[in-house]
Design an enzyme around this catalytic site. Structure first.
Site, PDB file in Angstrom:
ATOM      1  N   ASP A 405       1.265   5.319   5.745  1.00 25.88           N
ATOM      2  CA  ASP A 405       0.198   4.304   5.762  1.00 25.88           C
ATOM      3  C   ASP A 405       0.338   3.442   7.013  1.00 25.88           C
ATOM      4  OD1 ASP A 405      -1.944   2.811   4.826  1.00 25.88           O
ATOM      5  OD2 ASP A 405      -0.728   1.551   3.509  1.00 25.88           O
ATOM      6  N   GLU A 408      -2.049   3.291  12.238  1.00 26.10           N
ATOM      7  CA  GLU A 408      -3.080   3.303  13.306  1.00 26.10           C
ATOM      8  C   GLU A 408      -2.513   2.901  14.662  1.00 26.10           C
ATOM      9  OE1 GLU A 408      -3.450   2.066  10.227  1.00 26.10           O
ATOM     10  OE2 GLU A 408      -4.614   3.789   9.587  1.00 26.10           O
ATOM     11  N   ASP A 483      -9.365   2.730   2.979  1.00 31.65           N
ATOM     12  CA  ASP A 483      -9.692   1.652   2.035  1.00 31.65           C
ATOM     13  C   ASP A 483     -11.186   1.500   1.800  1.00 31.65           C
ATOM     14  OD1 ASP A 483      -7.006   1.295   1.934  1.00 31.65           O
ATOM     15  OD2 ASP A 483      -6.978  -0.518   3.168  1.00 31.65           O
TER      16      ASP A 483
HETATM   17  O1  MIG Z   1      -2.550  -3.483   3.880  1.00 32.43           O
HETATM   18  O2  MIG Z   1       0.239  -0.212   0.663  1.00 32.43           O
HETATM   19  O3  MIG Z   1      -4.836   2.182   2.751  1.00 32.43           O
HETATM   20  O4  MIG Z   1      -3.951   2.864   0.210  1.00 32.43           O
HETATM   21  O5  MIG Z   1      -2.545   0.904  -1.234  1.00 32.43           O
HETATM   22  C1  MIG Z   1      -2.744  -2.573   2.845  1.00 32.43           C
HETATM   23  C2  MIG Z   1      -0.844  -0.939   0.233  1.00 32.43           C
HETATM   24  C3  MIG Z   1      -1.741  -1.483   2.908  1.00 32.43           C
HETATM   25  C4  MIG Z   1      -3.381   0.277   2.761  1.00 32.43           C
HETATM   26  C5  MIG Z   1      -3.660   1.640   2.217  1.00 32.43           C
HETATM   27  C6  MIG Z   1      -3.728   1.583   0.727  1.00 32.43           C
HETATM   28  C7  MIG Z   1      -2.442   1.022   0.174  1.00 32.43           C
HETATM   29  C8  MIG Z   1      -2.171  -0.365   0.766  1.00 32.43           C
HETATM   30  N1  MIG Z   1      -2.154  -0.281   2.225  1.00 32.43           N
END
Ligand code: MIG
Length: 813
Positions: A405, A408, A483
């Site tokens: 996650d 980016e 998201d």
């Molecule tokens: O700032 O880990 O897209 O699937 O549940 C949010 C928490 C960070 C973004 C991800 C999402 C995940 C969430 N993350």
């Protein structure tokens, strides 16, 4: 956009007259009077690579996107020299280069225009950053359409859009937002029934204009690097997409469980809650293979730690889940908490693995753990170190999948929500700033994670997924669309984005079913499941702060309907697995948008709700509230309604009933659809008989079935089974011929055939040309089911005594 004044440039510069020309067996190089070089590599008879240099020097030839194995290949070409024009001719295309201005035109062998150049290659020098902004303008002929470009949350057909690629964390993004999590600088264009693709292999921020500024012009440009692109000729979209996917690579086969249903939330904790969740799935007999743990499993959000208060014994929990048929998947983030005695932090610091700013300090930014430093995943040593960190998590604790996650990379509370542009990167020895490395950062993290998980799950197959990605990143990880929001518009977006990703080489993808932000109604959740079962990756995930999103959270009716659909996905696993194999082996997208299925049909250019799942199932999701049905466009051919076997002729639109429990699903006539019995998780039971649903056709149709051990690497050593079923039917007779390939022996011995739409009563049956009694096949005339030994070569059913012996046709596929 950065303006010319900011760049302090001299404006657009163009190549001059060609001064010299050289060629070898692979490429042709032109040099102009003003020191521009163009090198055209003939990669295949239908793939040309174009590289331009402006100071007479090419950059080091390095790409994260291209799969190294695909760079060699067959490349025969001829060169014709005429006044002012040089022509490169392959067995598929002609490429004409004007020697006065270096403009290119590409034609098929009948001299039809595929694509020509408007301004062609030009550039602007960037005094601010060094190097050039590199640009390409091509002419767009009337009626041209554009598809691809990764995860753009916009209309499927990109005609009239101007878009850019710069990976961005976009919580609760909206329709038509431009920059999202992934950068795939590849599109397919289609005009006059000719398709071609452009893959702009440049990791800087890139821009694409599909006839927005000028209706007859397509442009693409990058804020640095080389003008380096691949031209891929079709003429079918399928050829373009599979060639591109071959160039940038495909993943290995996933473990079959990864194609099951995944349940996720931010976050399931503590351990007791996870166990209750697992128990509930089994109690309700709601199939589920994976439970995802979000950031709260960690101690203070520190990667590779566990919160011991919530998860006192992770190994035991993971084992217990495994016994009940659940795989544990955990999240991982790139930000490493700055904490002097945190082991991972110390190791990275001592080895100089963290990214640095231009003048030396570490790149510091706030993410979930607080202030963090970030490993430079573009450094091969860092990737190796990172892969090794999974030893405990995967190798010892037994986690089976990892979810990348925030790569980016996302940084909180700063302009641009990412690293500043001056951050330095290794880029596998091609040192650069974040301007060049930004779009590949997530892909390189995904790559490192993938290798770690692969190493420590061995001899089983890994499952990894990533939010950010770049072209070619499909080799390493599955992905999801990020998201989204629990809204009907986002259900439409999920459908469009997943189809688009499938046309961009990234088939292993899905959306957060039900929506990540906000709370879906039971109806929306149901409709989303009805779509999600046809997405290669099928996971319910939500932010957790707007109520529950487990399938039983919306009452009995929703539970019953969604369970029926998830069970359908489990029944269709052999069919999906086969489509996955075709993706892995041949680069064929798992979902086929209608335009891919039939590009000659102009209706398909804008019909983007409907898609083909695998090769033979037509799906049209319901994307609105309170509807009892919808209009569905049927592409060419005849299609059986999955629910009642009604046969409809394609090439037009029909009204299709779709009360909440029925989403529109159709099967191509002549298809043979393999199915498993319902299971609560993959390999819960040993399959005793495989179901084959045969859909009668007056004519012929070929279906395929790929099988292997569902996990492990034996399939790479030939231990797989690939079957081709050739169906031929006419009133009074059907014939099914089976061709088998591969060394894998399936566990079952029987096939359970069910024949749909048969226009006659079966009187006689022949197995490999010997008559057999219908009784010996357990034939049931009421539903036309029967039991057949799996190893047959030829099956025949007739309404009367058959006249001749049927000759087994040579397999020509
Ligand atoms: O700032 O880990 O897209 O699937 O549940 C949010 C928490 C960070 C973004 C991800 C999402 C995940 C969430 N993350």
């Amino acid at each position: 956009m950065i303006t010319s004044t900011e760049l302090e440039t001299k404006g657009n510069l163009f190549p001059g007259e060609v001064e010299s020309l050289e060629w070898d067996g692979n490429s042709v190089t032109f040099s102009t009077k003003n020191n521009v070089m163009l090198r055209i590599h003939v990669l295949r008879d239908s793939i040309l690579r174009f590289r331009y240099a402006t100071d007479g020097i090419f950059e080091n030839d390095f790409s994260y996107a291209i799969d190294k194995d695909s760079m060699h290949g067959f490349n025969k070409f001829q060169i014709e020299e005429a006044p002012f024009v040089i022509t490169i001719i392959t067995s598929k295309i002609k490429c004409k280069i004007s020697t006065t201005d270096l403009k290119i035109g590409i034609y098929d062998l009948q001299d039809n225009v595929i694509v020509e150049e408007e301004m062609g290659f030009h550039w602007e020098e960037s005094f601010k950053y060094g190097g050039n902004f590199v640009k390409m303008n091509k002419t767009s002929v009337d009626g041209e359409n554009f598809f691809g470009l990764g995860d753009k949350p916009t209309n499927f057909n990109l005609k009239g859009k101007k878009l850019s690629l710069w990976n961005k964390d976009q919580f609760a993004f909206n329709k038509d937002l431009d920059e999202l999590y992934k950068a795939v600088p590849f599109y397919t264009a289609l005009h006059s029934n000719i398709a071609y693709g452009i893959f702009f292999d440049n990791s800087f921020r890139t821009h694409f204009d599909f006839c927005q500024e000028k209706r007859n012009e397509v442009k693409f440009w990058a804020e640095g690097g080389e003008m380096n692109y691949y031209f891929i000729y079709g003429p079918k979209i399928a050829d373009v997409v599979t060639s591109y996917t071959h160039l940038t690579g495909t993943p290995g086969m996933p473990p079959m469980w990864a194609l099951g249903y995944h349940q996720s939330k931010w976050s399931y904790f503590p351990e007791s809650r996870v166990n209750e969740l697992a128990a509930k799935f089994r109690e309700l007999q709601f199939p589920c293979d994976a439970i995802h743990l979000d950031i709260d499993y960690m101690e203070d959000y520190k990667c590779f730690t566990w919160n011991k208060r919530h998860f006192p014994n992770p190994k035991l929990m993971v084992e217990n889940l495994e016994e009940k048929g659940f795989k544990t998947v955990v999240i991982i983030d790139p930000g490493i908490k700055i904490e002097a005695d945190y082991k991972i932090f110390k190791e990275a610091l001592e080895n100089d693995y963290f990214c640095r700013r231009a003048d030396g300090p570490f790149m510091r930014g706030k993410v979930w753990p607080g202030e963090c430093y970030f490993p430079d995943f573009t450094n091969p040593k860092v990737r190796e170190w990172w892969a090794g960190l999974f030893k405990e998590l995967v190798g010892e604790i037994g986690v089976k999948g990892v979810w990348n996650d925030m790569n980016e990379p996302a940084v909180m509370e700063v302009p641009g929500k990412t690293f500043p542009m001056d951050v330095r990167h290794n880029y596998d020895g091609n040192y650069c700033s974040h301007r060049k490395a930004h779009n590949v950062y997530g892909m390189q993290m995904a790559r490192a994670t993938h290798h770690g998980v692969q190493k420590y799950t061995f001899p089983k197959r890994p499952f990894t997924m990533t939010r950010a990605n770049f072209a070619g990143g499909q080799r390493y990880c599955a992905t999801w669309t990020g998201d989204n929001i629990a809204s009907w518009e986002h259900l439409w977006l999920a459908n469009t984005q997943v189809q688009r990703l499938c046309l961009s080489g990234m088939s292993f993808t899905g959306s957060d079913i039900g929506g990540f932000a906000e709370q879906p109604s039971g109806e929306l959740f149901t409709r989303w499941i009805q779509l999600g079962i046809f997405h290669p990756f099928c996971r319910v995930h939500s932010s957790g702060d707007h109520g529950n999103q487990e399938p039983w959270s919306f009452g009995e009716e929703v539970l019953n309907i969604t369970r029926e659909y998830i069970r359908l996905r489990y029944q269709l696993l052999p069919y999906l697995y086969t489509a996955f194999y075709q993706y892995v082996e041949e680069g064929i997208p798992i979902l086929k948008p209608l335009v891919y299925f039939d590009q000659e049909d102009v209706h398909t250019y804008y019909r983007s709700d409907e898609f083909i799942f695998g090769n033979q199932i037509l799906v049209c999701p319901i994307q609105d509230a309170n509807v009892q049905g919808r209009r569905v466009y049927f592409p060419r051919g005849k299609w059986y309604n999955f629910w009642n076997d009604e046969l409809l002729t394609g090439g037009k639109e029909y009204w299709v009933d779709a009360p909440l429990e029925r989403s529109p699903i159709f099967v191509k006539e002549g298809a043979i659809i393999p199915k498993f019995p319902v299971q609560n998780y993959v390999d819960e039971i040993e399959i005793e008989a495989l179901f084959l649903d045969v859909y009668y056709k007056d004519g012929s149709e070929t279906s395929i079935l790929y099988e292997d051990a569902h996990d492990g690497y034996d399939y790479k050593k030939g231990r797989y089974s690939f079957k081709t079923f050739k169906f031929r039917g006419k009133p009074g007779e059907i014939v099914i011929q089976q061709h088998k390939d591969g060394k894998y022996i399936t566990s079952y011995n029987y096939l359970k055939l069910r024949i749909h739409g048969l226009p006659f009563e079966i009187e006689k049956a022949y197995l490999d040309n010997e008559e057999v009694s219908l009784k010996s096949l357990d034939y049931n005339p009421a539903d036309r089911t029967m039991k057949i030994p799996k190893m047959f070569d030829l099956l025949q059913f007739t309404s009367a005594v058959k006249a001749d012996r049927i000759e087994i046709e040579e397999n020509t596929d």
